[in-house]
Scaffold this motif. Structure first.
Motif, PDB file in Angstrom:
ATOM      1  N   LEU C  97      31.551  10.032   5.719  1.00 37.67           N
ATOM      2  CA  LEU C  97      30.464  10.250   6.674  1.00 37.67           C
ATOM      3  C   LEU C  97      29.846  11.627   6.432  1.00 37.67           C
ATOM      4  N   SER C  98      28.553  11.646   6.110  1.00 36.49           N
ATOM      5  CA  SER C  98      27.850  12.903   5.856  1.00 36.49           C
ATOM      6  C   SER C  98      27.057  13.292   7.087  1.00 36.49           C
ATOM      7  N   ILE C  99      27.146  14.568   7.452  1.00 38.10           N
ATOM      8  CA  ILE C  99      26.366  15.018   8.606  1.00 38.10           C
ATOM      9  C   ILE C  99      25.455  16.175   8.228  1.00 38.10           C
ATOM     10  N   ILE C 100      24.186  15.973   8.568  1.00 35.52           N
ATOM     11  CA  ILE C 100      23.164  17.008   8.393  1.00 35.52           C
ATOM     12  C   ILE C 100      22.856  17.497   9.803  1.00 35.52           C
ATOM     13  N   ALA C 101      23.000  18.793  10.053  1.00 36.23           N
ATOM     14  CA  ALA C 101      22.766  19.273  11.412  1.00 36.23           C
ATOM     15  C   ALA C 101      22.035  20.593  11.367  1.00 36.23           C
ATOM     16  N   GLY C 102      21.362  20.893  12.470  1.00 40.06           N
ATOM     17  CA  GLY C 102      20.624  22.147  12.561  1.00 40.06           C
ATOM     18  C   GLY C 102      19.472  22.014  13.518  1.00 40.06           C
ATOM     19  N   PRO C 103      18.707  23.086  13.672  1.00 37.06           N
ATOM     20  CA  PRO C 103      17.644  23.072  14.667  1.00 37.06           C
ATOM     21  C   PRO C 103      16.417  22.300  14.197  1.00 37.06           C
ATOM     22  N   CYS C 104      15.639  21.855  15.159  1.00 40.97           N
ATOM     23  CA  CYS C 104      14.351  21.223  14.843  1.00 40.97           C
ATOM     24  C   CYS C 104      13.541  22.218  14.008  1.00 40.97           C
ATOM     25  N   SER C 105      13.298  23.396  14.573  1.00 45.98           N
ATOM     26  CA  SER C 105      12.535  24.427  13.860  1.00 45.98           C
ATOM     27  C   SER C 105      13.412  25.631  13.547  1.00 45.98           C
ATOM     28  N   VAL C 106      13.203  26.197  12.375  1.00 41.65           N
ATOM     29  CA  VAL C 106      13.782  27.503  12.067  1.00 41.65           C
ATOM     30  C   VAL C 106      12.968  28.526  12.850  1.00 41.65           C
ATOM     31  N   VAL C 119      27.633  24.630  12.950  1.00 39.33           N
ATOM     32  CA  VAL C 119      27.686  23.230  12.508  1.00 39.33           C
ATOM     33  C   VAL C 119      28.627  23.082  11.308  1.00 39.33           C
ATOM     34  N   LYS C 120      28.708  24.143  10.478  1.00 39.86           N
ATOM     35  CA  LYS C 120      29.646  24.094   9.355  1.00 39.86           C
ATOM     36  C   LYS C 120      31.082  23.998   9.884  1.00 39.86           C
ATOM     37  N   THR C 121      31.384  24.842  10.853  1.00 38.55           N
ATOM     38  CA  THR C 121      32.722  24.836  11.443  1.00 38.55           C
ATOM     39  C   THR C 121      33.058  23.457  12.026  1.00 38.55           C
ATOM     40  N   ALA C 122      32.038  22.824  12.604  1.00 40.25           N
ATOM     41  CA  ALA C 122      32.267  21.504  13.226  1.00 40.25           C
ATOM     42  C   ALA C 122      32.381  20.400  12.186  1.00 40.25           C
ATOM     43  N   GLY C 123      32.080  20.711  10.926  1.00 46.18           N
ATOM     44  CA  GLY C 123      32.273  19.708   9.887  1.00 46.18           C
ATOM     45  C   GLY C 123      31.015  19.225   9.194  1.00 46.18           C
ATOM     46  N   PHE C 126      25.725  19.637   5.636  1.00 46.45           N
ATOM     47  CA  PHE C 126      24.353  19.995   5.270  1.00 46.45           C
ATOM     48  C   PHE C 126      23.688  20.664   6.463  1.00 46.45           C
ATOM     49  N   LEU C 127      22.757  21.579   6.174  1.00 43.40           N
ATOM     50  CA  LEU C 127      22.006  22.259   7.231  1.00 43.40           C
ATOM     51  C   LEU C 127      20.565  21.766   7.243  1.00 43.40           C
ATOM     52  N   ARG C 128      20.075  21.351   8.407  1.00 43.45           N
ATOM     53  CA  ARG C 128      18.658  21.008   8.502  1.00 43.45           C
ATOM     54  C   ARG C 128      17.937  22.111   9.271  1.00 43.45           C
ATOM     55  N   GLY C 129      16.620  22.173   9.102  1.00 44.31           N
ATOM     56  CA  GLY C 129      15.822  23.149   9.831  1.00 44.31           C
ATOM     57  C   GLY C 129      14.383  22.975   9.387  1.00 44.31           C
ATOM     58  N   THR C 159      26.561  30.410   4.406  1.00 38.64           N
ATOM     59  CA  THR C 159      27.483  29.322   4.738  1.00 38.64           C
ATOM     60  C   THR C 159      27.808  28.407   3.571  1.00 38.64           C
ATOM     61  N   GLY C 160      26.970  28.431   2.541  1.00 33.05           N
ATOM     62  CA  GLY C 160      27.181  27.488   1.440  1.00 33.05           C
ATOM     63  C   GLY C 160      26.650  26.093   1.725  1.00 33.05           C
ATOM     64  N   LEU C 161      26.084  25.889   2.918  1.00 33.66           N
ATOM     65  CA  LEU C 161      25.562  24.547   3.221  1.00 33.66           C
ATOM     66  C   LEU C 161      24.239  24.306   2.495  1.00 33.66           C
ATOM     67  N   PRO C 162      24.127  23.191   1.789  1.00 39.00           N
ATOM     68  CA  PRO C 162      22.832  22.842   1.191  1.00 39.00           C
ATOM     69  C   PRO C 162      21.798  22.636   2.300  1.00 39.00           C
TER      70      PRO C 162
END
Lengths: 338, 338, 338, 338
Positions: C97-106, C119-123, C126-129, C159-162
C-alpha cells in the motif's frame, strides 16, 4: 432557518412577514440589514415551517434550513444505535456483520431451499427472495407472487432463516403477515402511500435508497415509516444512477458512514444491484464492510445462467462461500483492530 | 439481438446455447467467428427474450438489443399520432396546443374556482389540481384527498374544464371514477402495481417521467398501461435530476422530439416542476412549444405566497395570462410557417 | 465492430459501404439480414476505424465496438501489473500500500517541512503539495508556483520523500524536471495537448479521473500519454460529479476493481477530494484498501483552519497518524487472508 | 455570507474567529444565538473571503454565500447587455439572431470553401471549423492544425465570414492572431492557465460550458478571462452529461434564460454537440431561439458521411438551409410579438 430577502423588499412587507411567522409558529425572528440584502434568522422549532412556503414569497431570494428536516431518524435526538432484533434472536445493527442472501426471484421449491441451505452454511443469517418483482418490462417474469411467499416459508421452515422479501403495494400487506423483514425497493422509496401503511405495522422494514434519491430523501422516507410508529427501519445503499455506464449503478460508498453519522438506524449495502455484475460483488462487499456497514444483501442463485431475473449479478453458492468467508474475516479483523 | 461471447466460450457451450434459443423462441441464430470474439445475431421476434437471462451466461461478454423493447407505444407499429379526445371534445395530440393549468394543491373552493375561471379565460382547456400530494416530508401538507376531488368537481361544474389530478395508490381508484385525466407522478412512474391497475381502466393517463428515468424507461412504463388494454397515455417531460443546483430539475427538452419520433403518444411538458422557479416558466414553455410539444402543464395559484405547496414555482393568474398569450401565439406562428 | 443498418438502406448503398470498408481497413465484413434490420459484423483490427465516421452514414442505425479502443493501457495485451519504481526504490503497484500525503497547497517552508516529517513518520512514502493550483475563482490563492516547487525540493531534501505535484500547463514543464511524479488534475484529464507533452517525458504521471469522465475516457487519456512512449501512468479515482450534495463528489469505489481488471496500470484513490470532508477520509480510505487500491493520496495540513485551500478536507497530522495506522493494518490483514 | 457554527463552538473560539474576520476583511459580523446553533452573518464585501477557509474551521457547520462570487460577469454590476462587435460589423448579443456554422473539422480547401459559401447563402454570419481537434482517442484524426487555420483564412477571404475556431493550448496563441473569435472547448473550460492567457488578449472568446460544469462555474471561468481585462466573452450552452444515453449530452435549455439573467454576456447554444444527432438539431435550435438565445453554433458538412469527425451530428448544406430558414423566421416572429 435563514432567509435571504431580495433588495426590493419593503419595510412594510418585512414587518408583515415577520409578524406572521411569529404568530403562526413558535419562533423568534432576528433581522440583519446587509449592504446588498437583508437576512432573517428564525430561532426555535422550524421543522413545521414549509420551506416552499417561504421560498414562494416574492421578496425572498433564498432559504436555507439549519436543522435537518427529520427527527425520529435523527441521531441528534436518538444517539444510541437502533438494533433490529428478530424473534429468533437474529440481529442487525449490533456491531456484528449481518448477511441477507438468496436469489433475486423465488422460482421453485428446490431452488429456494437449495440456495437457503447453502447460504446458511456459508454464514448468512437471513434469506432473501423476490415473490413480487418490479420489472421494467411488462413482458418480463413478474414473480410467483403468493406462491413465492409460500415457497419462502418452506425454505424458512427447513433452515430457520428469517425471510426478507419485497412488497410492491400496500394491498398485498395481508400476504406479508408472516414475512420477517419487508423490503421496500428503490423504485418505491417515495411511494408515500405504501410507506404510510408500513408505518402502521410492527415489523422491520428494509428501505432501499431510490435510484436518484439523496441521502436526506432516504432519511425522510424512513421518517415517513417512523412517523407512523414503526421505528424498525433498516437503510440500504444499493447504488445510484450516474453517467457511468460500465456498472448498472454507482455504489455510493460514502453514504454508509454518512448515514451512520446522521442517523441511528442500521445501514446495509447491496453490492449485487449496485454493480449488476457478479465479479464486482466481492470487492464492493469488502469495501462496504471496511466503510462500516452493518450488513450486506447479496444475490445468490444455484444456477445463475438459468435465473429468471438478474442472473448476471448473482453469485453461485460456491462463489458466495468465498465472499462470505472474506467479509466475515474482514469484519472480525477490522473491528478488532479499529 | 446481438450477443458477444467471451473468448473462452467452448464450442459445446455455444452449440448448447444456440440450440436452446432456437427451441425456446421463434428466432434464427447467426454466428460469426471474429479474431478476438464470436458474435451471435438473433433474427426474429426477440422481444420476449429477457436480456438479463442472456447476460447471465458466464460465456457472454455483452448483449445489445436491436429492436426496442416496447411495442404498443412504438411508432414503428403504430405510425399515426394518438389523439386523446375527452367526452367534452377537448383534445391532446391533434396538432393544437393543449394547456393544463391550475394550482399544485386544491386548498379551498374559492381558490380552485377562482383559478379555474382565470385559466379558462386565458385559454387553458384543462384544470389541474392536487388532492393527494406526494410530499418528501411526512410533516408537510398531504392534500385534501377526497374533499379535494370534490372541490375539483365543483370547479369543473362552474367552468366546464375537464379535471386532471394525481393518483398515489390503486386503492384510491374508486374515488377517481369521475376524474377526466388521471396523473401518475414522477415518483410513481415505476410503481408497476399502480400502472397495471391503470391499464385496466378506460380513461386517459398522464404519465410523468421519473426523476432519473431514461426515455426508454418512460416508454416501458407507458407500455405497462397499454399492455393492460388502456391505450390513452399522455407522456410528460418534467425535468430530470442532474448535478446542476440552480434549478430544482433540468428540463430535458430533447426528450420532446425524441419521444415524438419513437412513439405515437402525445407529449407534454411541465415547465413548473422542471425549474421550480416561477420566472423560468415562460422561457421553458416557449422552448417546449418550439421543440414540438403537444401541450403544457403549468402551475397557477391565485396567491402563490399563500400556497400550501410549490408556491415558488406557481404563476399568478396575471402572469399566466401573459405566458398563455405568448405560447398560443408562438404555436400558431411556428406551426403555420413550419 | 457491429453495425446495425436502417431498414431503408438499399442494396447498392450496402455494397458500396462494405466494399469501402474492406478496401480502407484490414477487416472482413459479415452481413446478416434480419426481419427488421440488417446487421454488419466487422472482423479484424477495427481500432483504426472512427466510430463517428460509421455513425454518420445516413443508413446506419447504431454502431457498437466489441474491442476496447485502448491498447497500451489494456490488460488484454499486457497481462502483468505495471509497477512504478522511483530511483529511491519507492514503488506503486507492487502489491504493497503506497501513501502520498501532504497539504493541498505548499504555503511556507515550515509548513511543508513539518507536514513532510509528520507524514513520513506515519508511514507515507511520498509527499504531495500543490505549487500551481487550479482554483474555480480567479480571486482565490493560485499557489506559490516556482517558489512552491522550491519548497517541495527542500522538504524532499530533509525527509527523502519523493515529491508529487500538479502541472497545469505544458509551458511549465521545465520547472518540473526535478519533480518525482507529475500529477494531472481532474480538470485537465482531457487537456490533450498537455497529455501529449507528458507522453514525451520519462517520468511517472499521476492521472486523476475527470469530474464526469467515464472509466473508458480515463483509460483513453492514459493511452494518450502511453501512445507518446511514456508508460509510467498511475490512475487515480477521486470522486465523480453526481446529484448528491452532501459530499463534494461521489467516490466511485467500483472504479478501483474495474480499472484493475481492464488495465495493468496501478490505481490509487483520493478520499480527500472525493468527499471534501475530513471525517470521511478514514472510512473512504478503508473502503479503497478493501476494494483493492494500490495506494491513497491524502491531504494533510499542520493547521487546516489556516490552510490557504481545501482546509475542510485536510487531516491534521495527528488524524493522519490514526488513518495511516488503520489503513496499513487493514492492507496487511486483508492481503494476508485474501 | 452566513456561517452556521457547531453546537460545541466555545465563546472563546467565537470571539477569536470574529475578531480575525473583522481584522482581515472589510466586514461587520452579526451574531445570533439560536436554540441549537449559533449563526454569524457577515456584512460588507465578502467576495475576497475564501469559503473553503471558513468551512475548514472545526467549529463551523456550514457556510453559504449570499453574494455571487463573480463580479465582472455579473449583471448586477453591469446591467446592460454586452454586445460583441467585430471589425466587419457583425454582432452577437444585439437582439438579432447570430449563427455560426461550418464543419467540425477543416479538411480541405474545397470542403471549407464550399461549406462557407453555402452557410453564408443560408444566412449564417460566422464560419466555424476546427483546426486543432480535441479527440478522446490519440489514434483519431487530430485536425490539420496550422494548415487548417490557413484554409479557414482562405474561406474567409472568399466569403467575408469571420472565422471561429478552437484553441487547445496557450502555446498556439501566435497562430490565432488572425482568428476572429477564439473558441474554448468544453474540456478546457477549467484550463485556467489557458483562460488567463486569453484574458490578456483583446479578441472575443467563445467559452463553452464544461461537460459537467454548473452555471456558476461557467460564469467563474468567464470571470477568469474578464479579470485579465478581456471583457468580450460569449457563453455557450452545449449540453451537459447526465444518465440519459439516447443523446450524447443533455441540452440544458434552462441555462439560456438563467445565464441571461445572471450575466450581461451574450449566450449562444450548440444543438449539434448537445444532441450528437443531426435530426435533433432543428428542434433544439428552435427551442434555443424560443428560450432567448442570442445565437446558435451549428455543424454543417458538405458530405457528413465522409466527415473526418462528428459526421453523425452534422447537417448537410441543404438541411442547414431549412433549419436556418426556420430559426430566422422564428426569431423574427417571436421577438416581434414578445
Amino acid at each position: 432557518m435563514i432567509i435571504v430577502l431580495k433588495p426590493n423588499c419593503t419595510v412594510e412587507q418585512l414587518n408583515h412577514f415577520t409578524e406572521g411567522l411569529k404568530h403562526d409558529y413558535d419562533v423568534k425572528v432576528n433581522t440583519w440589514v446587509g449592504t446588498q440584502s437583508t437576512v432573517l434568522g428564525l430561532i426555535g422549532d422550524t421543522s413545521a415551517i414549509d420551506i416552499d412556503y417561504i421560498a414562494a414569497q416574492d421578496f425572498v431570494e433564498s432559504v436555507k434550513r439549519v436543522q435537518e428536516p427529520y427527527k425520529k431518524a435523527n441521531r441528534k435526538f436518538h444517539p444510541d444505535n437502533t438494533v433490529i432484533t428478530l424473534p429468533g434472536g437474529q440481529k442487525i445493527g449490533d456491531g456484528s456483520l449481518s448477511i441477507i442472501a438468496g436469489p433475486c426471484s423465488v422460482e421453485t421449491e428446490d431452488q429456494i431451499c437449495e440456495v437457503a441451505e447453502r447460504v446458511k452454511t456459508a454464514g448468512a443469517q437471513f434469506l432473501r427472495g423476490g415473490a413480487f418483482k418490479p420489472r421494467t418490462s411488462p413482458y418480463a417474469f413478474q414473480g410467483l407472487k403468493a406462491d413465492g411467499l409460500e415457497l419462502l416459508r418452506e425454505a424458512r421452515k427447513k433452515t430457520g432463516l428469517p425471510i426478507v422479501t419485497e412488497i410492491m403495494s400496500a394491498a398485498h400487506l395481508p400476504l406479508f403477515e408472516d414475512v420477517d423483514i419487508i423490503q421496500v425497493g428503490a423504485r418505491n422509496m417515495q411511494n408515500f402511500e405504501l410507506l404510510k401503511e408500513l408505518g402502521k405495522i410492527r415489523k422491520p422494514i428494509l428501505l432501499k435508497r431510490g435510484l436518484s434519491s439523496t441521502i436526506e430523501e432516504l432519511l425522510m422516507s424512513a421518517e415517513y415509516i417512523m412517523a407512523g410508529g414503526n421505528d424498525q427501519v433498516i437503510l440500504c445503499e444499493r447504488g445510484i444512477r450516474t453517467y457511468e455506464t460500465y456498472t448498472r449503478n454507482t455504489l455510493d460508498i460514502s453514504a454508509v458512514p454518512i448515514l451512520k453519522r446522521l442517523s441511528h438506524l442500521p445501514v446495509i449495502v447491496d453490492p449485487s444491484h449496485a454493480s449488476g455484475i457478479a465479479w464486482l460483488v466481492e470487492p464492493l462487499a469488502m469495501a462496504a464492510v471496511a466503510a462500516g456497514a452493518d450488513g450486506l444483501i447479496i444475490e445468490v442463485h444455484n444456477n445463475p445462467a438459468k435465473a429468471l431475473s438478474d442472473g448476471a449479478q448473482s453469485l453461485t453458492p460456491d462463489q458466495f462461500d468465498h465472499v462470505a468467508k472474506r467479509v466475515f474475516t474482514a469484519a472480525k479483523l477490522l473491528r478488532t483492530e479499529g
